[in-house]
Design an enzyme around this catalytic site. Structure first.
Site, PDB file in Angstrom:
ATOM      1  N   HIS A  16      47.759  21.803 -16.755  1.00 56.89           N
ATOM      2  CA  HIS A  16      46.820  20.837 -17.216  1.00 56.89           C
ATOM      3  C   HIS A  16      47.305  19.522 -16.503  1.00 56.89           C
ATOM      4  O   HIS A  16      46.908  18.635 -15.831  1.00 56.89           O
ATOM      5  CB  HIS A  16      46.735  20.505 -18.637  1.00 56.89           C
ATOM      6  CG  HIS A  16      46.015  21.520 -19.383  1.00 56.89           C
ATOM      7  ND1 HIS A  16      46.556  22.059 -20.387  1.00 56.89           N
ATOM      8  CD2 HIS A  16      45.068  21.952 -19.470  1.00 56.89           C
ATOM      9  CE1 HIS A  16      45.700  22.874 -21.039  1.00 56.89           C
ATOM     10  NE2 HIS A  16      44.522  22.675 -20.657  1.00 56.89           N
ATOM     11  N   LYS A  40      37.559  27.670 -31.241  1.00 53.90           N
ATOM     12  CA  LYS A  40      38.969  28.088 -31.246  1.00 53.90           C
ATOM     13  C   LYS A  40      39.573  27.499 -32.678  1.00 53.90           C
ATOM     14  O   LYS A  40      39.217  26.362 -32.711  1.00 53.90           O
ATOM     15  CB  LYS A  40      39.638  27.460 -29.775  1.00 53.90           C
ATOM     16  CG  LYS A  40      39.059  27.903 -28.623  1.00 53.90           C
ATOM     17  CD  LYS A  40      39.794  27.395 -27.693  1.00 53.90           C
ATOM     18  CE  LYS A  40      39.154  27.778 -26.002  1.00 53.90           C
ATOM     19  NZ  LYS A  40      39.678  27.283 -24.932  1.00 53.90           N
ATOM     20  N   ARG A  89      41.016  27.750 -12.379  1.00 50.49           N
ATOM     21  CA  ARG A  89      42.154  28.662 -12.286  1.00 50.49           C
ATOM     22  C   ARG A  89      41.778  29.836 -11.499  1.00 50.49           C
ATOM     23  O   ARG A  89      42.318  30.109 -10.574  1.00 50.49           O
ATOM     24  CB  ARG A  89      42.742  28.978 -13.694  1.00 50.49           C
ATOM     25  CG  ARG A  89      43.365  27.756 -14.401  1.00 50.49           C
ATOM     26  CD  ARG A  89      43.855  28.173 -15.723  1.00 50.49           C
ATOM     27  NE  ARG A  89      42.598  28.657 -16.538  1.00 50.49           N
ATOM     28  CZ  ARG A  89      42.550  29.021 -17.815  1.00 50.49           C
ATOM     29  NH1 ARG A  89      43.565  28.820 -18.655  1.00 50.49           N
ATOM     30  NH2 ARG A  89      41.478  29.434 -18.501  1.00 50.49           N
ATOM     31  N   SER A 127      46.831  27.804 -22.646  1.00 47.36           N
ATOM     32  CA  SER A 127      47.245  27.582 -23.637  1.00 47.36           C
ATOM     33  C   SER A 127      47.496  28.706 -24.556  1.00 47.36           C
ATOM     34  O   SER A 127      48.531  28.562 -25.281  1.00 47.36           O
ATOM     35  CB  SER A 127      46.496  26.175 -24.275  1.00 47.36           C
ATOM     36  OG  SER A 127      46.339  25.394 -23.626  1.00 47.36           O
TER      37      SER A 127
HETATM   38  O1  PNS Z   1      39.946  23.068 -22.874  1.00 53.32           O
HETATM   39  P1  PNS Z   1      38.376  23.789 -23.346  1.00 53.32           P
HETATM   40  O2  PNS Z   1      38.519  24.366 -24.734  1.00 53.32           O
HETATM   41  O3  PNS Z   1      38.069  24.964 -22.162  1.00 53.32           O
HETATM   42  O4  PNS Z   1      37.521  22.754 -23.427  1.00 53.32           O
HETATM   43  C1  PNS Z   1      36.167  22.924 -23.652  1.00 53.32           C
HETATM   44  C2  PNS Z   1      35.193  21.630 -24.099  1.00 53.32           C
HETATM   45  C3  PNS Z   1      36.060  21.001 -25.220  1.00 53.32           C
HETATM   46  C4  PNS Z   1      35.521  20.699 -22.869  1.00 53.32           C
HETATM   47  C5  PNS Z   1      33.865  21.994 -24.003  1.00 53.32           C
HETATM   48  O5  PNS Z   1      33.650  22.845 -25.135  1.00 53.32           O
HETATM   49  C6  PNS Z   1      33.187  20.504 -24.678  1.00 53.32           C
HETATM   50  O6  PNS Z   1      32.908  19.770 -23.665  1.00 53.32           O
HETATM   51  N1  PNS Z   1      32.926  20.335 -25.852  1.00 53.32           N
HETATM   52  C7  PNS Z   1      31.885  19.086 -26.440  1.00 53.32           C
HETATM   53  C8  PNS Z   1      30.509  19.560 -26.961  1.00 53.32           C
HETATM   54  C9  PNS Z   1      29.762  19.525 -25.766  1.00 53.32           C
HETATM   55  O7  PNS Z   1      29.567  18.402 -24.798  1.00 53.32           O
HETATM   56  N2  PNS Z   1      28.954  20.601 -25.347  1.00 53.32           N
HETATM   57  C10 PNS Z   1      27.985  20.738 -24.133  1.00 53.32           C
HETATM   58  C11 PNS Z   1      28.552  21.172 -22.909  1.00 53.32           C
HETATM   59  S1  PNS Z   1      29.073  22.974 -23.360  1.00 53.32           S
END
Ligand code: PNS
Length: 160
Positions: A16, A40, A89, A127
């Site tokens: 990150h 999660k 990745r 992570s």
């Molecule tokens: O680090 P991660 O867990 O891969 O991040 C994923 C994240 C949190 C960026 C994604 O789940 C997100 O944007 N969640 C917010 C809700 C949202 O906007 N959902 C619509 C897009 S899938």
């Protein structure tokens, strides 16, 4: 252009951090935005994750760290950001990331998702893997910044 780098960051890893540093050269401002992925169960609270990322990025002038709830695109609009930044990745990241980018585009057409390829040498880090190694008493000092490693060792010891 302002970019939002959204994610769980539970916790931030060297992968990150590499992406944050590289994106700080590309964009006027990058807001690292922490939110809880409902799929999660987090090890660290949102507040702790924000403070961890702040510690790791204090030398970078155009990086802000924040947290939010709700839709990422709504948060991006509030912050006048034009870009959502995500790291890729490996190929297996791509399917989910592409779906997320398409969904976000249907929710807000004016915001673009930009993918940066993770540094090859760091592309195996996640992570989840970092936390799993500590749960099995392994060493993670080559995967996360030193202050974060300390936090993880302590948090997982306290869970046991
Ligand atoms: O680090 P991660 O867990 O891969 O991040 C994923 C994240 C949190 C960026 C994604 O789940 C997100 O944007 N969640 C917010 C809700 C949202 O906007 N959902 C619509 C897009 S899938």
């Amino acid at each position: 252009m302002i970019a939002i780098y959204p994610g769980s960051f539970d916790p931030i890893t060297l992968g990150h951090l590499d992406l944050i540093k590289r994106s700080s050269i590309l964009f006027e401002k990058v807001i690292v935005a922490v939110l809880t992925n409902p799929n999660k169960k987090p090890l660290f609270s949102i507040e702790k994750r924000v403070s961890q990322i702040k510690q790791c990025t204090e030398s970078l002038v155009n990086i802000e760290v924040d947290s939010f709830t709700g839709l990422t695109v709504e948060y991006a609009k509030q912050k006048n950001a034009g870009v959502l930044l995500r790291g890729l990745r490996v190929m297996s990241d791509f399917e989910q990331e592409l779906q997320m980018a398409h969904i976000n585009k249907t929710l807000e057409n004016s915001i673009e998702t930009v993918f940066l390829a993770t540094n090859t040498e760091l592309s195996f880090i996640s992570s989840s893997v970092v936390k799993e190694i500590v749960r099995f008493n392994g060493v993670i000092d080559h995967l996360v910044p030193p202050n974060i490693a300390k936090d993880i060792y302590l948090a997982i010891k306290n869970q046991e």
